[in-house]
Design a protein around this motif. Sequence first.
Motif: not given
Length: 201
Positions: A107-131
């Motif tokens: 797969a070239a790209l996969v979206i991870y739908d994660i409600p608590l992305l910022f609350e769990t300090k997960a920003e660094e895990q992603f190439d990009k972030i959609i809000v």
Amino acid sequence: MKWVGLTGGIACGKSTVSRKLVERAIPVVDADHIAKEVVKVGSSGLKSIVEEFGPDILLADGNLDRRKLGQKVFGNPDLLHKLEAITHPLIREETRRLRRGYENQGAALVIYDIPLLFETKAEEQFDKIIVISCTREQQRERLRRRNQLSDEEIEMRIASQIPIKFKEEKADFVLYNNKDEQHLLKEIDRLVAWLEELKKN
């Protein structure tokens, strides 16, 4: 493979956007679905929750009573932390398994739908972030309609998350779900075009 986080405030419409992306053949991993799977009847996750919070958080059929558990933990940071300490490692493990599967498929790209992305300090895990964003009043109204919560429960759930304006500032792409369905579909078109460009880079 691009691993893209999709998040927003509670009741801002992440699930709707995720469904529309899947319809456009964009793969989505859903953290909420995983969260339900890791606490289903017979799971080690549910056993740990019952040990921590007591058997009264179960329905008659043995399933987790999400509303009752929510009433216990929302507005109580210590209990919320205890719940997250049980569920988050299980969710992370299953997410890694699904992500590896997509990588193996090429797969070239996969979206991870994660409600608590910022609350769990997960920003660094992603190439990009959609809000996904909407107004606070829209959040309240949607929660009233969808979950039939009291005003107090609604305010506690909204307050348990980082403010949406902070999330917008940290996002690579903001989708505004603050008008009617036609507007939302145009916003999704805009998002899909952005994702297609992202695949090329």
